[in-house]
Write a protein that holds these residues in place. Structure first.
Motif, PDB file in Angstrom:
ATOM      1  N   ALA A 196       0.811  -1.183  -0.172  1.00 40.62           N
ATOM      2  CA  ALA A 196      -0.147  -0.023  -0.179  1.00 40.62           C
ATOM      3  C   ALA A 196       0.713   1.094  -0.051  1.00 40.62           C
ATOM      4  O   ALA A 196       1.862   1.196   0.429  1.00 40.62           O
ATOM      5  N   GLY A 197       0.340   2.298  -0.795  1.00 37.69           N
ATOM      6  CA  GLY A 197       1.377   3.555  -0.790  1.00 37.69           C
ATOM      7  C   GLY A 197       0.747   4.294  -1.884  1.00 37.69           C
ATOM      8  O   GLY A 197      -0.292   3.948  -2.704  1.00 37.69           O
ATOM      9  N   TYR A 198       1.454   5.485  -2.115  1.00 36.73           N
ATOM     10  CA  TYR A 198       0.993   6.565  -3.303  1.00 36.73           C
ATOM     11  C   TYR A 198       1.840   6.242  -4.587  1.00 36.73           C
ATOM     12  O   TYR A 198       3.037   5.776  -4.317  1.00 36.73           O
ATOM     13  N   LEU A 199       1.236   6.205  -5.547  1.00 32.21           N
ATOM     14  CA  LEU A 199       1.741   5.892  -6.718  1.00 32.21           C
ATOM     15  C   LEU A 199       2.571   7.058  -7.286  1.00 32.21           C
ATOM     16  O   LEU A 199       1.724   8.464  -7.570  1.00 32.21           O
ATOM     17  N   ALA A 200       3.742   7.294  -6.873  1.00 29.33           N
ATOM     18  CA  ALA A 200       4.767   8.463  -7.021  1.00 29.33           C
ATOM     19  C   ALA A 200       5.045   9.154  -8.470  1.00 29.33           C
ATOM     20  O   ALA A 200       4.878  10.156  -8.852  1.00 29.33           O
ATOM     21  N   GLN A 201       5.282   7.769  -9.393  1.00 25.66           N
ATOM     22  CA  GLN A 201       5.928   8.353 -10.503  1.00 25.66           C
ATOM     23  C   GLN A 201       5.733   7.362 -11.749  1.00 25.66           C
ATOM     24  O   GLN A 201       5.852   5.983 -11.374  1.00 25.66           O
ATOM     25  N   ILE A 202       5.540   7.469 -13.169  1.00 20.43           N
ATOM     26  CA  ILE A 202       5.230   6.450 -14.089  1.00 20.43           C
ATOM     27  C   ILE A 202       6.446   6.813 -15.147  1.00 20.43           C
ATOM     28  O   ILE A 202       6.337   8.224 -15.748  1.00 20.43           O
ATOM     29  N   ASP A 203       7.230   5.977 -15.501  1.00 22.68           N
ATOM     30  CA  ASP A 203       8.430   6.381 -16.466  1.00 22.68           C
ATOM     31  C   ASP A 203       7.695   6.128 -17.820  1.00 22.68           C
ATOM     32  O   ASP A 203       8.007   5.083 -18.157  1.00 22.68           O
ATOM     33  N   ARG A 204       7.427   7.220 -18.369  1.00 13.47           N
ATOM     34  CA  ARG A 204       6.618   7.084 -19.614  1.00 13.47           C
ATOM     35  C   ARG A 204       7.499   6.585 -20.774  1.00 13.47           C
ATOM     36  O   ARG A 204       7.214   5.750 -21.791  1.00 13.47           O
ATOM     37  N   ASN A 205       8.868   7.164 -20.738  1.00 11.33           N
ATOM     38  CA  ASN A 205       9.805   6.708 -21.869  1.00 11.33           C
ATOM     39  C   ASN A 205       9.973   5.308 -21.771  1.00 11.33           C
ATOM     40  O   ASN A 205      10.351   4.580 -22.747  1.00 11.33           O
ATOM     41  N   ALA A 206      10.228   5.029 -20.486  1.00 16.41           N
ATOM     42  CA  ALA A 206      10.436   3.374 -20.438  1.00 16.41           C
ATOM     43  C   ALA A 206       9.464   2.592 -20.918  1.00 16.41           C
ATOM     44  O   ALA A 206       9.572   1.445 -21.626  1.00 16.41           O
ATOM     45  N   LEU A 207       8.161   2.942 -20.545  1.00 16.47           N
ATOM     46  CA  LEU A 207       7.087   2.192 -21.059  1.00 16.47           C
ATOM     47  C   LEU A 207       6.849   2.252 -22.581  1.00 16.47           C
ATOM     48  O   LEU A 207       6.573   0.993 -23.143  1.00 16.47           O
ATOM     49  N   VAL A 208       7.071   3.174 -23.342  1.00 14.01           N
ATOM     50  CA  VAL A 208       6.888   3.197 -24.528  1.00 14.01           C
ATOM     51  C   VAL A 208       8.134   2.503 -25.351  1.00 14.01           C
ATOM     52  O   VAL A 208       7.813   1.961 -26.443  1.00 14.01           O
ATOM     53  N   ARG A 209       9.217   2.645 -24.647  1.00 15.79           N
ATOM     54  CA  ARG A 209      10.431   1.775 -25.352  1.00 15.79           C
ATOM     55  C   ARG A 209       9.895   0.143 -25.015  1.00 15.79           C
ATOM     56  O   ARG A 209      10.278  -0.428 -26.044  1.00 15.79           O
ATOM     57  N   LEU A 210       9.522  -0.231 -23.818  1.00 15.13           N
ATOM     58  CA  LEU A 210       9.276  -1.454 -23.539  1.00 15.13           C
ATOM     59  C   LEU A 210       8.096  -2.189 -24.764  1.00 15.13           C
ATOM     60  O   LEU A 210       8.173  -3.145 -25.166  1.00 15.13           O
ATOM     61  N   ALA A 211       7.058  -1.213 -24.747  1.00 12.19           N
ATOM     62  CA  ALA A 211       5.992  -1.470 -25.570  1.00 12.19           C
ATOM     63  C   ALA A 211       6.204  -1.572 -26.976  1.00 12.19           C
ATOM     64  O   ALA A 211       5.549  -2.615 -27.607  1.00 12.19           O
ATOM     65  N   ARG A 239      -1.739  -7.903 -24.805  1.00 16.25           N
ATOM     66  CA  ARG A 239      -1.607  -9.211 -24.936  1.00 16.25           C
ATOM     67  C   ARG A 239      -0.852  -9.782 -23.951  1.00 16.25           C
ATOM     68  O   ARG A 239      -0.133  -9.169 -23.411  1.00 16.25           O
ATOM     69  N   PRO A 240      -0.996 -11.119 -23.556  1.00 16.92           N
ATOM     70  CA  PRO A 240      -0.228 -11.754 -22.646  1.00 16.92           C
ATOM     71  C   PRO A 240       1.310 -11.503 -22.928  1.00 16.92           C
ATOM     72  O   PRO A 240       1.620 -11.735 -24.063  1.00 16.92           O
ATOM     73  N   VAL A 241       2.175 -11.448 -21.974  1.00 13.90           N
ATOM     74  CA  VAL A 241       3.523 -11.288 -22.023  1.00 13.90           C
ATOM     75  C   VAL A 241       4.193 -12.130 -21.038  1.00 13.90           C
ATOM     76  O   VAL A 241       3.670 -12.683 -20.072  1.00 13.90           O
ATOM     77  N   ASP A 242       5.584 -12.300 -21.143  1.00 14.96           N
ATOM     78  CA  ASP A 242       6.265 -13.365 -20.410  1.00 14.96           C
ATOM     79  C   ASP A 242       6.626 -12.644 -19.064  1.00 14.96           C
ATOM     80  O   ASP A 242       6.383 -11.427 -18.659  1.00 14.96           O
ATOM     81  N   GLY A 243       7.295 -13.421 -17.859  1.00 21.55           N
ATOM     82  CA  GLY A 243       7.500 -12.728 -16.636  1.00 21.55           C
ATOM     83  C   GLY A 243       8.534 -11.826 -16.675  1.00 21.55           C
ATOM     84  O   GLY A 243       8.511 -10.809 -15.884  1.00 21.55           O
ATOM     85  N   GLU A 244       9.371 -11.782 -17.429  1.00 19.25           N
ATOM     86  CA  GLU A 244      10.485 -10.805 -17.553  1.00 19.25           C
ATOM     87  C   GLU A 244       9.953  -9.717 -18.052  1.00 19.25           C
ATOM     88  O   GLU A 244      10.323  -8.504 -17.526  1.00 19.25           O
ATOM     89  N   THR A 245       9.144  -9.545 -18.907  1.00 19.72           N
ATOM     90  CA  THR A 245       8.485  -8.306 -19.277  1.00 19.72           C
ATOM     91  C   THR A 245       7.520  -7.638 -18.102  1.00 19.72           C
ATOM     92  O   THR A 245       7.640  -6.302 -18.173  1.00 19.72           O
ATOM     93  N   CYS A 246       7.016  -8.671 -17.610  1.00 16.45           N
ATOM     94  CA  CYS A 246       6.131  -8.153 -16.228  1.00 16.45           C
ATOM     95  C   CYS A 246       7.077  -7.413 -15.275  1.00 16.45           C
ATOM     96  O   CYS A 246       6.667  -6.343 -14.748  1.00 16.45           O
TER      97      CYS A 246
END
Length: 407
Positions: A196-211, A239-246
């Motif tokens: 439990a806690g506050y959602l502090a930050q989302i790394d948008r660039n990292a998510l775009v590169r990974l996606a 779509r479903p992804v592997d554990g490393e991607t998660c």
């Protein structure tokens, strides 16, 4: 999910700057030993060098302690009437960090130069200490000026409003994209909160590169600043992804135990509303500060008054949608910004007139959805004024500010 790390807490800008300046003393002494003393340097004996370095070290530390003490006192007094988050903003102001680093570095520089002075007089390091002392005096003068501006409520409101407008402009541009998105039912949960806690930050660039590398679309279900329970789904994929991607998706989202400056539209807006409510409280009774907040909120919301509600979409270089973030409709933002102010204005005609002017501006600048939401706010405002028992002339003065809405 990861919490605030000791690296973030300890290796700050002041500490790094102070260590770099301190290392210059060692470099100056080594250069003088290796290449000799430049002829153009003034002639100083050992006693004079020790005196100068001692005075510089003492003065730098005294100035650092005095600057922090006085500033914290001023900010504490300001936080009681404006908002407690000014103290956290104080530590993140670049001018404050540079001042602390320069004064602390000057102290360490003088101490190291004193320790390295032996049979040879470190004249080059002594001249460097004098230059640092001059720079510290200039920086201290600039520091006092910036501190005075920081505790000025008008300047602080302008900074927060400017950041809110930038965030809303980015939200408007990202939400206006007419691209085809995957069906909402096709997404699968890929990342949940670990505690439990506050959602502090989302790394948008990292998510775009990974996606892009996985050829998927990532959907974020919550905005930074929200408090989430353990096991709450945060990220879904098309779509479903592997554990490393998660696991990689987990590292792109940071969670913290305390609420922080999340750099979002909602945080800046809540900060402005908090300042206005504190100004309207009986203990402060500063209606004109609340009016300034109302004006700035209307100016910021006018940027998206014509935008239809739509999630924020981030594209990759090829123009394909990669990350979907929660959007914000004008109705939701209007409720978040003006509902608390409207409730506090029920007994304050001056504030009610200011809200009416803001409603009129938003009504003229908005689309049909925005106008409908504004009209609902106006109806409730007039109802609260009548229920409170204000004179008919006072209520009429409020209606004069909204001719396009009450007609």
């Amino acid at each position: 999910m990861q919490w605030r790390t000791p690296f973030t807490a300890l290796l700050t800008v002041p500490a790094s700057l102070a260590l770099v300046i301190a290392a210059l003393a060692w470099v100056a002494v080594l250069c003088e030993v290796a290449f000799g003393t430049p002829r153009w340097l003034m002639s100083l004996d050992a006693a004079s060098v020790h005196t100068i370095l001692s005075v510089v070290a003492t003065g730098a530390m005294t100035a650092l302690a005095l600057a922090y003490s006085l500033t914290l006192v001023v900010f504490t007094l300001a936080a009681s009437s404006i908002g407690p988050r000014l103290l956290k903003r104080f530590t993140t102001e670049r001018s404050n960090q540079i001042t602390a680093g320069l004064l602390g570095g000057t102290f360490l520089y003088a101490i190291i130069a004193l320790g390295l002075s032996g049979a040879e007089v470190p004249r080059l390091a002594t001249v460097g200490a004098g230059l640092l002392a001059i720079a510290s005096v200039v920086q201290l003068i600039w520091f006092v000026r910036t501190v005075a501006q920081s505790v000025s409520i008008d300047d602080e409101l302008a900074k927060i409003a400017a950041r809110l407008e930038r965030d809303l402009a980015r939200l408007k541009d990202s939400s206006a994209l007419s691209v085809e998105l995957p069906d909402a039912k096709s997404f699968h949960v890929a990342a949940k909160t670990a505690q439990a806690g506050y959602l502090a930050q989302i790394d948008r660039n990292a998510l775009v590169r990974l996606a892009k590398s996985e050829d998927i679309v990532v959907q974020v279900g919550h905005t930074p600043g929200e408090y989430l329970f353990e096991g709450t789904p945060v990220i879904s994929v098309s779509r479903p992804v592997d554990g490393e991607t998660c696991e990689s998706l987990q590292t792109a989202v940071r969670q913290e135990p305390a609420r922080s400056d999340a750099g979002t539209v909602h945080f800046s807006m809540n900060l402005l509303v908090e300042i206005a409510l504190r100004a309207l409280s009986p203990g402060v009774n500063d209606t004109f500060t609340a009016l300034a907040v109302s004006d700035m909120l209307s100016g910021a919301l006018a940027r998206i008054a014509q935008t239809k509600p739509r999630p924020e979409v981030i594209l990759d270089e090829a123009g394909s949608p990669r990350v979907i973030l929660p959007g914000a409709s004008i109705r939701r933002l209007l409720d978040q910004a003006y509902s608390p102010l409207r409730r506090s204005a029920a007994t304050n005609i001056l504030m009610a007139e200011g809200l009416a002017r803001a409603y009129q501006r938003l009504f003229e600048a908005g689309n049909s959805e925005a106008r409908e939401a504004v009209a609902e706010h106006v109806e409730i405002l007039l109802f609260d004024l009548e229920r409170t028992g204000h004179h008919a002339a006072d209520i009429a003065s409020v209606k004069k500010q909204i001719p396009a809405i009450v007609e």
